[in-house]
Design a protein around this motif. Structure first.
Motif, PDB file in Angstrom:
ATOM      1  N   TRP A   1       0.963  -1.163   0.189  1.00 24.60           N
ATOM      2  CA  TRP A   1      -0.033  -0.053  -0.082  1.00 24.60           C
ATOM      3  C   TRP A   1       0.918   1.492  -0.002  1.00 24.60           C
ATOM      4  O   TRP A   1       0.507   2.159  -0.808  1.00 24.60           O
ATOM      5  N   LEU A   2       1.976   1.244   0.452  1.00 24.74           N
ATOM      6  CA  LEU A   2       2.823   2.418   0.817  1.00 24.74           C
ATOM      7  C   LEU A   2       3.305   2.844  -0.687  1.00 24.74           C
ATOM      8  O   LEU A   2       3.361   3.743  -1.210  1.00 24.74           O
ATOM      9  N   PHE A   3       3.852   1.886  -1.457  1.00 29.53           N
ATOM     10  CA  PHE A   3       4.417   1.871  -2.760  1.00 29.53           C
ATOM     11  C   PHE A   3       3.330   2.115  -3.728  1.00 29.53           C
ATOM     12  O   PHE A   3       3.483   3.036  -4.722  1.00 29.53           O
ATOM     13  N   MET A   4       2.137   1.557  -3.571  1.00 29.37           N
ATOM     14  CA  MET A   4       0.950   2.009  -4.448  1.00 29.37           C
ATOM     15  C   MET A   4       0.574   3.477  -4.478  1.00 29.37           C
ATOM     16  O   MET A   4       0.352   4.179  -5.327  1.00 29.37           O
ATOM     17  N   GLY A   5       0.454   4.062  -3.310  1.00 30.92           N
ATOM     18  CA  GLY A   5       0.264   5.470  -2.850  1.00 30.92           C
ATOM     19  C   GLY A   5       1.307   6.108  -3.495  1.00 30.92           C
ATOM     20  O   GLY A   5       0.996   7.256  -3.924  1.00 30.92           O
ATOM     21  N   LEU A   6       2.758   6.003  -3.100  1.00 28.48           N
ATOM     22  CA  LEU A   6       3.650   6.738  -3.822  1.00 28.48           C
ATOM     23  C   LEU A   6       3.630   6.866  -5.401  1.00 28.48           C
ATOM     24  O   LEU A   6       4.227   7.901  -6.007  1.00 28.48           O
ATOM     25  N   VAL A   7       3.457   5.784  -5.740  1.00 28.24           N
ATOM     26  CA  VAL A   7       3.409   5.485  -7.411  1.00 28.24           C
ATOM     27  C   VAL A   7       2.260   6.503  -8.012  1.00 28.24           C
ATOM     28  O   VAL A   7       2.505   7.212  -8.890  1.00 28.24           O
ATOM     29  N   THR A   8       1.124   6.558  -7.257  1.00 31.68           N
ATOM     30  CA  THR A   8       0.148   7.317  -7.716  1.00 31.68           C
ATOM     31  C   THR A   8       0.459   8.979  -7.556  1.00 31.68           C
ATOM     32  O   THR A   8       0.101   9.580  -8.020  1.00 31.68           O
ATOM     33  N   ILE A   9       1.137   8.876  -6.440  1.00 32.85           N
ATOM     34  CA  ILE A   9       1.592  10.395  -6.052  1.00 32.85           C
ATOM     35  C   ILE A   9       2.542  11.004  -7.154  1.00 32.85           C
ATOM     36  O   ILE A   9       2.480  11.975  -7.776  1.00 32.85           O
ATOM     37  N   GLY A  10       3.234   9.832  -7.743  1.00 33.68           N
ATOM     38  CA  GLY A  10       4.138  10.259  -8.663  1.00 33.68           C
ATOM     39  C   GLY A  10       3.845  10.362  -9.903  1.00 33.68           C
ATOM     40  O   GLY A  10       4.068  11.350 -10.889  1.00 33.68           O
ATOM     41  N   LEU A  11       2.648   9.641 -10.275  1.00 24.70           N
ATOM     42  CA  LEU A  11       1.588   9.796 -11.395  1.00 24.70           C
ATOM     43  C   LEU A  11       1.035  11.444 -11.600  1.00 24.70           C
ATOM     44  O   LEU A  11       1.209  11.969 -12.529  1.00 24.70           O
ATOM     45  N   ILE A  12       0.561  11.757 -10.291  1.00 26.00           N
ATOM     46  CA  ILE A  12       0.248  13.148 -10.317  1.00 26.00           C
ATOM     47  C   ILE A  12       1.290  14.147 -10.627  1.00 26.00           C
ATOM     48  O   ILE A  12       1.036  15.061 -11.218  1.00 26.00           O
ATOM     49  N   ARG A  13       2.607  14.106 -10.079  1.00 25.35           N
ATOM     50  CA  ARG A  13       3.623  14.739 -10.119  1.00 25.35           C
ATOM     51  C   ARG A  13       3.750  14.919 -11.552  1.00 25.35           C
ATOM     52  O   ARG A  13       4.318  15.747 -12.345  1.00 25.35           O
ATOM     53  N   HIS A  14       4.014  13.418 -12.143  1.00 26.03           N
ATOM     54  CA  HIS A  14       4.563  13.342 -13.517  1.00 26.03           C
ATOM     55  C   HIS A  14       3.428  14.076 -14.464  1.00 26.03           C
ATOM     56  O   HIS A  14       3.875  14.719 -15.528  1.00 26.03           O
ATOM     57  N   GLN A  15       2.217  14.138 -14.272  1.00 31.99           N
ATOM     58  CA  GLN A  15       1.204  14.673 -15.073  1.00 31.99           C
ATOM     59  C   GLN A  15       1.504  16.273 -15.263  1.00 31.99           C
ATOM     60  O   GLN A  15       1.297  16.915 -16.156  1.00 31.99           O
ATOM     61  N   TYR A  16       1.937  16.815 -13.981  1.00 29.48           N
ATOM     62  CA  TYR A  16       2.055  18.190 -13.902  1.00 29.48           C
ATOM     63  C   TYR A  16       3.413  18.604 -14.461  1.00 29.48           C
ATOM     64  O   TYR A  16       3.541  19.821 -15.298  1.00 29.48           O
ATOM     65  N   LYS A  17       4.347  17.773 -14.243  1.00 26.96           N
ATOM     66  CA  LYS A  17       5.717  18.179 -14.802  1.00 26.96           C
ATOM     67  C   LYS A  17       6.049  18.066 -16.229  1.00 26.96           C
ATOM     68  O   LYS A  17       6.755  18.680 -16.689  1.00 26.96           O
ATOM     69  N   ARG A  18       5.369  16.958 -16.672  1.00 26.84           N
ATOM     70  CA  ARG A  18       5.501  16.606 -18.095  1.00 26.84           C
ATOM     71  C   ARG A  18       4.167  16.561 -18.725  1.00 26.84           C
ATOM     72  O   ARG A  18       3.669  15.415 -19.065  1.00 26.84           O
ATOM     73  N   PRO A  19       3.390  17.508 -18.845  1.00 24.99           N
ATOM     74  CA  PRO A  19       2.168  17.549 -19.514  1.00 24.99           C
ATOM     75  C   PRO A  19       2.355  17.049 -21.122  1.00 24.99           C
ATOM     76  O   PRO A  19       1.250  16.883 -21.755  1.00 24.99           O
ATOM     77  N   ASP A  20       3.296  17.629 -21.742  1.00 27.10           N
ATOM     78  CA  ASP A  20       3.622  17.402 -23.223  1.00 27.10           C
ATOM     79  C   ASP A  20       3.566  15.919 -23.732  1.00 27.10           C
ATOM     80  O   ASP A  20       3.476  15.570 -24.862  1.00 27.10           O
ATOM     81  N   ILE A  21       3.692  14.990 -22.509  1.00 29.43           N
ATOM     82  CA  ILE A  21       4.212  13.315 -23.181  1.00 29.43           C
ATOM     83  C   ILE A  21       2.672  12.682 -23.464  1.00 29.43           C
ATOM     84  O   ILE A  21       1.694  13.021 -22.679  1.00 29.43           O
ATOM     85  N   HIS A  22       2.882  11.818 -24.451  1.00 31.19           N
ATOM     86  CA  HIS A  22       1.600  11.384 -25.011  1.00 31.19           C
ATOM     87  C   HIS A  22       1.122  10.188 -23.898  1.00 31.19           C
ATOM     88  O   HIS A  22       1.866   9.456 -23.396  1.00 31.19           O
ATOM     89  N   ARG A  23      -0.085  10.183 -23.405  1.00 32.84           N
ATOM     90  CA  ARG A  23      -0.529   9.186 -22.717  1.00 32.84           C
ATOM     91  C   ARG A  23      -1.831   8.448 -23.368  1.00 32.84           C
ATOM     92  O   ARG A  23      -2.740   9.045 -23.889  1.00 32.84           O
ATOM     93  N   PRO A  24      -1.936   7.076 -23.200  1.00 32.33           N
ATOM     94  CA  PRO A  24      -2.893   6.232 -23.816  1.00 32.33           C
ATOM     95  C   PRO A  24      -4.162   6.677 -23.316  1.00 32.33           C
ATOM     96  O   PRO A  24      -5.297   6.767 -23.864  1.00 32.33           O
ATOM     97  N   PHE A  25      -4.169   7.370 -21.903  1.00 31.15           N
ATOM     98  CA  PHE A  25      -5.652   7.563 -21.541  1.00 31.15           C
ATOM     99  C   PHE A  25      -5.131   8.584 -20.359  1.00 31.15           C
ATOM    100  O   PHE A  25      -4.192   8.146 -19.625  1.00 31.15           O
ATOM    101  N   LYS A  26      -6.190   9.455 -19.945  1.00 36.30           N
ATOM    102  CA  LYS A  26      -5.958  10.284 -18.896  1.00 36.30           C
ATOM    103  C   LYS A  26      -6.840  10.346 -17.935  1.00 36.30           C
ATOM    104  O   LYS A  26      -8.289   9.969 -18.185  1.00 36.30           O
ATOM    105  N   VAL A  27      -6.557  10.438 -16.725  1.00 40.52           N
ATOM    106  CA  VAL A  27      -7.353  10.221 -15.611  1.00 40.52           C
ATOM    107  C   VAL A  27      -7.455  11.660 -14.821  1.00 40.52           C
ATOM    108  O   VAL A  27      -6.452  12.292 -14.777  1.00 40.52           O
ATOM    109  N   PRO A  28      -8.746  11.990 -14.346  1.00 40.05           N
ATOM    110  CA  PRO A  28      -8.862  13.319 -13.563  1.00 40.05           C
ATOM    111  C   PRO A  28      -7.985  13.123 -12.336  1.00 40.05           C
ATOM    112  O   PRO A  28      -7.702  12.288 -11.753  1.00 40.05           O
ATOM    113  N   VAL A  29      -7.257  14.241 -11.943  1.00 39.40           N
ATOM    114  CA  VAL A  29      -6.194  14.107 -10.986  1.00 39.40           C
ATOM    115  C   VAL A  29      -7.051  13.760  -9.580  1.00 39.40           C
ATOM    116  O   VAL A  29      -6.404  13.109  -8.705  1.00 39.40           O
TER     117      VAL A  29
END
Length: 132
Positions: A27-55
């Protein structure tokens, strides 16, 4: 790597301890990975993503994961501490095998061969789209 520990705990009969021991890092790493996903979504918005999820969705999921971690720390600190210690035991291994830039040639070759064999064993494939 946890297989002998799982077998031992099954024979002892402590399945609750096994669940607590494994659930903390998961659960710790799943939480950290999703926090990383949010961070990555804001730091690199130009990268192609197959699907987008609301924050809000990964945000709620991260909060719930960290809530489960805190709850497990409160309810069973001994098994949670053991799970934390097992997780932290990977830090020296990471430092010696991945992070450390200068290794002898024989060590580098052995680790590269081990990595390739492990990737074959676990059926790991390269990603189709380079995102880094």
């Amino acid at each position: 790597p946890m297989y002998p520990l799982v077998i031992l705990m099954i024979f002892i009969g402590d399945l609750y301890g096994l669940l607590t021991l494994n659930s903390f890092p998961r659960w710790l790493f799943m939480g950290l990975v999703t926090i990383g996903l949010i961070r990555h979504q804001y730091k690199r918005p130009d990268i192609h993503r197959p699907f987008k999820v609301p924050v809000i969705i990964p945000g709620i999921f991260s909060v719930m994961c960290l809530f489960i971690v805190v709850t497990s720390l409160y309810s069973d600190p001994i098994n949670t501490g053991i799970g934390c210690a097992l997780t932290l035991s990977g830090v020296p291994v990471y430092y010696l095998t991945v992070y450390r830039p200068q290794r002898p040639a024989w060590c580098r070759k052995a680790l590269d061969l081990f990595t390739v064999k492990l990737q074959i064993l676990m059926e790991v494939v390269q990603q189709e789209i380079v995102t880094y």
